[in-house]
Design a protein around this motif. Structure first.
Motif, PDB file in Angstrom:
ATOM      1  N   ILE A 142      53.266 -64.013  39.423  1.00 59.57           N
ATOM      2  CA  ILE A 142      52.566 -63.172  38.448  1.00 59.57           C
ATOM      3  C   ILE A 142      51.437 -63.948  37.779  1.00 59.57           C
ATOM      4  O   ILE A 142      51.428 -65.177  37.756  1.00 59.57           O
ATOM      5  CB  ILE A 142      53.513 -62.593  37.379  1.00 59.57           C
ATOM      6  CG1 ILE A 142      54.098 -63.696  36.481  1.00 59.57           C
ATOM      7  CG2 ILE A 142      54.599 -61.764  38.006  1.00 59.57           C
ATOM      8  CD1 ILE A 142      54.847 -63.150  35.287  1.00 59.57           C
ATOM      9  N   GLY A 143      50.490 -63.201  37.233  1.00 57.62           N
ATOM     10  CA  GLY A 143      49.388 -63.806  36.499  1.00 57.62           C
ATOM     11  C   GLY A 143      48.041 -63.354  37.022  1.00 57.62           C
ATOM     12  O   GLY A 143      47.943 -62.758  38.099  1.00 57.62           O
ATOM     13  N   ASN A 144      47.012 -63.637  36.262  1.00 54.93           N
ATOM     14  CA  ASN A 144      45.657 -63.193  36.592  1.00 54.93           C
ATOM     15  C   ASN A 144      44.737 -64.327  37.029  1.00 54.93           C
ATOM     16  O   ASN A 144      43.524 -64.124  37.128  1.00 54.93           O
ATOM     17  CB  ASN A 144      45.044 -62.474  35.389  1.00 54.93           C
ATOM     18  CG  ASN A 144      45.551 -61.047  35.265  1.00 54.93           C
ATOM     19  OD1 ASN A 144      45.232 -60.188  36.082  1.00 54.93           O
ATOM     20  ND2 ASN A 144      46.374 -60.804  34.255  1.00 54.93           N
ATOM     21  N   TYR A 145      45.301 -65.495  37.301  1.00 57.81           N
ATOM     22  CA  TYR A 145      44.489 -66.614  37.751  1.00 57.81           C
ATOM     23  C   TYR A 145      44.375 -66.597  39.272  1.00 57.81           C
ATOM     24  O   TYR A 145      45.370 -66.614  39.986  1.00 57.81           O
ATOM     25  CB  TYR A 145      45.101 -67.932  37.281  1.00 57.81           C
ATOM     26  CG  TYR A 145      44.304 -69.163  37.656  1.00 57.81           C
ATOM     27  CD1 TYR A 145      42.987 -69.324  37.229  1.00 57.81           C
ATOM     28  CD2 TYR A 145      44.878 -70.163  38.431  1.00 57.81           C
ATOM     29  CE1 TYR A 145      42.258 -70.448  37.566  1.00 57.81           C
ATOM     30  CE2 TYR A 145      44.158 -71.291  38.769  1.00 57.81           C
ATOM     31  CZ  TYR A 145      42.845 -71.433  38.337  1.00 57.81           C
ATOM     32  OH  TYR A 145      42.122 -72.551  38.679  1.00 57.81           O
ATOM     33  N   ARG A 146      43.129 -66.524  39.744  1.00 57.29           N
ATOM     34  CA  ARG A 146      42.823 -66.544  41.177  1.00 57.29           C
ATOM     35  C   ARG A 146      43.492 -65.412  41.940  1.00 57.29           C
ATOM     36  O   ARG A 146      43.863 -65.560  43.106  1.00 57.29           O
ATOM     37  CB  ARG A 146      43.196 -67.892  41.795  1.00 57.29           C
ATOM     38  CG  ARG A 146      42.337 -69.043  41.293  1.00 57.29           C
ATOM     39  CD  ARG A 146      42.712 -70.355  41.946  1.00 57.29           C
ATOM     40  NE  ARG A 146      41.827 -71.429  41.503  1.00 57.29           N
ATOM     41  CZ  ARG A 146      41.998 -72.720  41.811  1.00 57.29           C
ATOM     42  NH1 ARG A 146      43.018 -73.079  42.564  1.00 57.29           N
ATOM     43  NH2 ARG A 146      41.143 -73.622  41.370  1.00 57.29           N
ATOM     44  N   ARG A 147      43.619 -64.278  41.304  1.00 57.71           N
ATOM     45  CA  ARG A 147      44.114 -63.097  42.017  1.00 57.71           C
ATOM     46  C   ARG A 147      42.922 -62.324  42.562  1.00 57.71           C
ATOM     47  O   ARG A 147      41.791 -62.459  42.096  1.00 57.71           O
ATOM     48  CB  ARG A 147      44.938 -62.200  41.088  1.00 57.71           C
ATOM     49  CG  ARG A 147      46.095 -62.892  40.433  1.00 57.71           C
ATOM     50  CD  ARG A 147      47.019 -63.604  41.410  1.00 57.71           C
ATOM     51  NE  ARG A 147      47.749 -62.711  42.255  1.00 57.71           N
ATOM     52  CZ  ARG A 147      48.926 -62.163  41.933  1.00 57.71           C
ATOM     53  NH1 ARG A 147      49.471 -62.412  40.769  1.00 57.71           N
ATOM     54  NH2 ARG A 147      49.540 -61.361  42.774  1.00 57.71           N
ATOM     55  N   THR A 148      43.193 -61.492  43.550  1.00 59.30           N
ATOM     56  CA  THR A 148      42.130 -60.740  44.219  1.00 59.30           C
ATOM     57  C   THR A 148      42.218 -59.274  43.839  1.00 59.30           C
ATOM     58  O   THR A 148      43.277 -58.651  43.963  1.00 59.30           O
ATOM     59  CB  THR A 148      42.240 -60.890  45.746  1.00 59.30           C
ATOM     60  OG1 THR A 148      42.116 -62.275  46.085  1.00 59.30           O
ATOM     61  CG2 THR A 148      41.137 -60.107  46.452  1.00 59.30           C
ATOM     62  N   VAL A 149      41.092 -58.745  43.360  1.00 57.14           N
ATOM     63  CA  VAL A 149      41.015 -57.338  42.965  1.00 57.14           C
ATOM     64  C   VAL A 149      39.975 -56.660  43.842  1.00 57.14           C
ATOM     65  O   VAL A 149      38.829 -57.120  43.931  1.00 57.14           O
ATOM     66  CB  VAL A 149      40.629 -57.193  41.480  1.00 57.14           C
ATOM     67  CG1 VAL A 149      40.501 -55.713  41.103  1.00 57.14           C
ATOM     68  CG2 VAL A 149      41.657 -57.884  40.601  1.00 57.14           C
ATOM     69  N   GLY A 150      40.366 -55.575  44.492  1.00 58.15           N
ATOM     70  CA  GLY A 150      39.468 -54.825  45.358  1.00 58.15           C
ATOM     71  C   GLY A 150      38.987 -53.561  44.668  1.00 58.15           C
ATOM     72  O   GLY A 150      39.802 -52.743  44.214  1.00 58.15           O
ATOM     73  N   ILE A 151      37.670 -53.394  44.587  1.00 60.38           N
ATOM     74  CA  ILE A 151      37.065 -52.217  43.968  1.00 60.38           C
ATOM     75  C   ILE A 151      36.534 -51.324  45.090  1.00 60.38           C
ATOM     76  O   ILE A 151      35.684 -51.744  45.876  1.00 60.38           O
ATOM     77  CB  ILE A 151      35.918 -52.605  43.016  1.00 60.38           C
ATOM     78  CG1 ILE A 151      36.403 -53.619  41.970  1.00 60.38           C
ATOM     79  CG2 ILE A 151      35.327 -51.366  42.359  1.00 60.38           C
ATOM     80  CD1 ILE A 151      37.492 -53.105  41.068  1.00 60.38           C
ATOM     81  N   VAL A 152      37.024 -50.095  45.129  1.00 60.95           N
ATOM     82  CA  VAL A 152      36.587 -49.138  46.148  1.00 60.95           C
ATOM     83  C   VAL A 152      35.574 -48.199  45.493  1.00 60.95           C
ATOM     84  O   VAL A 152      35.940 -47.276  44.775  1.00 60.95           O
ATOM     85  CB  VAL A 152      37.777 -48.344  46.718  1.00 60.95           C
ATOM     86  CG1 VAL A 152      37.296 -47.377  47.804  1.00 60.95           C
ATOM     87  CG2 VAL A 152      38.826 -49.289  47.281  1.00 60.95           C
ATOM     88  N   GLY A 153      34.289 -48.467  45.726  1.00 61.33           N
ATOM     89  CA  GLY A 153      33.240 -47.615  45.183  1.00 61.33           C
ATOM     90  C   GLY A 153      32.498 -48.247  44.024  1.00 61.33           C
ATOM     91  O   GLY A 153      33.079 -48.489  42.966  1.00 61.33           O
ATOM     92  N   ALA A 154      31.207 -48.517  44.235  1.00 62.84           N
ATOM     93  CA  ALA A 154      30.361 -49.057  43.161  1.00 62.84           C
ATOM     94  C   ALA A 154      29.706 -47.908  42.401  1.00 62.84           C
ATOM     95  O   ALA A 154      28.491 -47.827  42.260  1.00 62.84           O
ATOM     96  CB  ALA A 154      29.313 -50.000  43.735  1.00 62.84           C
ATOM     97  N   SER A 155      30.540 -47.003  41.919  1.00 62.33           N
ATOM     98  CA  SER A 155      30.077 -45.890  41.088  1.00 62.33           C
ATOM     99  C   SER A 155      29.760 -46.421  39.701  1.00 62.33           C
ATOM    100  O   SER A 155      29.854 -47.623  39.428  1.00 62.33           O
ATOM    101  CB  SER A 155      31.178 -44.837  41.001  1.00 62.33           C
ATOM    102  OG  SER A 155      32.350 -45.414  40.432  1.00 62.33           O
TER     103      SER A 155
END
Length: 326
Positions: A142-155
């Protein structure tokens, strides 16, 4: 707009601005253009101030409104009420979609950060056992360090989410067929195909418009590509997700989800999404509510001021963009 919406939307400050800018009667609020009151008002109307609940402005409405020149929408999408007849008339159209995007993006960022901390699961275990545990041992990833977030759509929303997430130690992936590698890099993201995004991301957040081409964009196959324990966030429209396939993944406890939109919009009472412990389900609450409605009303007043001064709208809606927007 819905008559009940008007007093929530139009705070005293905005009402004062509107009445100072135009001949504006806040008592004339209609959601049916065929009523005698609406027909009488349309005869002299130059600008329609619309919001949620506005009926279609079709050829019949335009015939009753010979002076109509502009539609200022104090909400998001105009697809439900601005018809082809409006574009043929040459109406100017503007929307407060940018203002409505802000709370959606804030909701999404909170969901991303909570998802990577596994807050739903931690809170449930803490509530059940009522003693502090060794969460680092129980949840070593768990945690937010060096996690990968995928954004679908540059709206609008997708771009704002990216902007708000940039200060964190996250790897941001982006999939958008209208954004090239140089533009993606300028946003602070790495452009990837949708399959790669689903496969690499710890959190996948959907911000694409609802179009025929985006139905079940995240389908059974792409859900299967997602990592065990990954979280899917949807604040766009329910149709973009294969909901039946998602429920299977959630019921198997392989994925987590934060869902502000579903199919249908209001789920039947027996939907398993209400009870699954790995689902945060909210009732289309990410968008503007309460005090946030006043931001959209203020945006509409700003556009009316520009119109009254003979200036172009700051946030125009153009007919050529409708096919790929929400």
């Amino acid at each position: 707009m819905h008559p009940t919406l008007a007093p929530q939307l139009l705070d005293p400050l905005t009402l004062g601005r509107l009445t100072g800018l135009a001949s504006f009667d806040p008592a004339v609020v209609v959601d049916d253009f065929s009523t005698p009151e609406a027909v009488a008002a349309l005869a002299d109307t130059e600008v329609i101030l619309s919001s949620w609940g506005c009926p279609p402005i079709d050829a019949g409405v335009l015939a009753a409104a010979p002076r109509l020149r502009a539609v200022i929408h104090a909400a998001g999408s105009v697809k439900h009420h601005v018809t082809d007849a409006c574009w043929e008339r040459g109406l100017q159209v503007t929307s407060a979609a940018w203002a409505n995007a802000l709370p959606v993006a804030e909701y999404t960022v909170a969901a991303v950060l909570f998802a990577n901390k596994q807050i739903l699961r931690l809170a449930a275990e803490y509530r059940q056992h009522r003693t502090p545990g060794d969460w680092s041992q129980s949840y070593p990833t768990i945690g937010n360090y060096r996690r990968t977030v995928g954004i679908v759509g540059a709206s609008r929303i997708g771009r704002r989410v990216i902007e708000l997430l940039r200060p964190y130690d996250l790897d941001l992936l982006l999939h958008d067929p209208y954004v090239d590698a140089e533009q993606a890099a300028a946003l602070g993201t790495r452009p990837v195909g949708l399959d790669e995004l689903c496969g690499q991301s710890d959190v996948v957040s959907v911000h694409a418009p609802e179009l025929p081409a985006t139905r079940h964009l995240i389908d059974r196959r792409r859900l299967a590509l997602m990592k065990d324990g990954a979280t899917l966030i949807n604040t766009s429209r329910g149709s973009l997700i294969d909901q039946d396939a998602l429920i299977e993944e959630l019921a198997a406890d392989r994925l987590n989800a934060v869902l502000d939109v579903t199919t249908p919009d209001v789920l039947p009472a027996d939907s398993p999404l209400y009870d699954l412990p790995n689902v945060l389900l909210t009732p289309h609450a990410a968008g503007s509510l309460g005090s946030e409605l006043h931001r959209m009303a203020g945006a509409a007043a700003d556009e009316l001021a520009r119109y009254a001064a003979g200036l172009p709208f700051a946030h125009p809606v153009l007919p050529g963009d409708i096919h790929r927007s929400a």
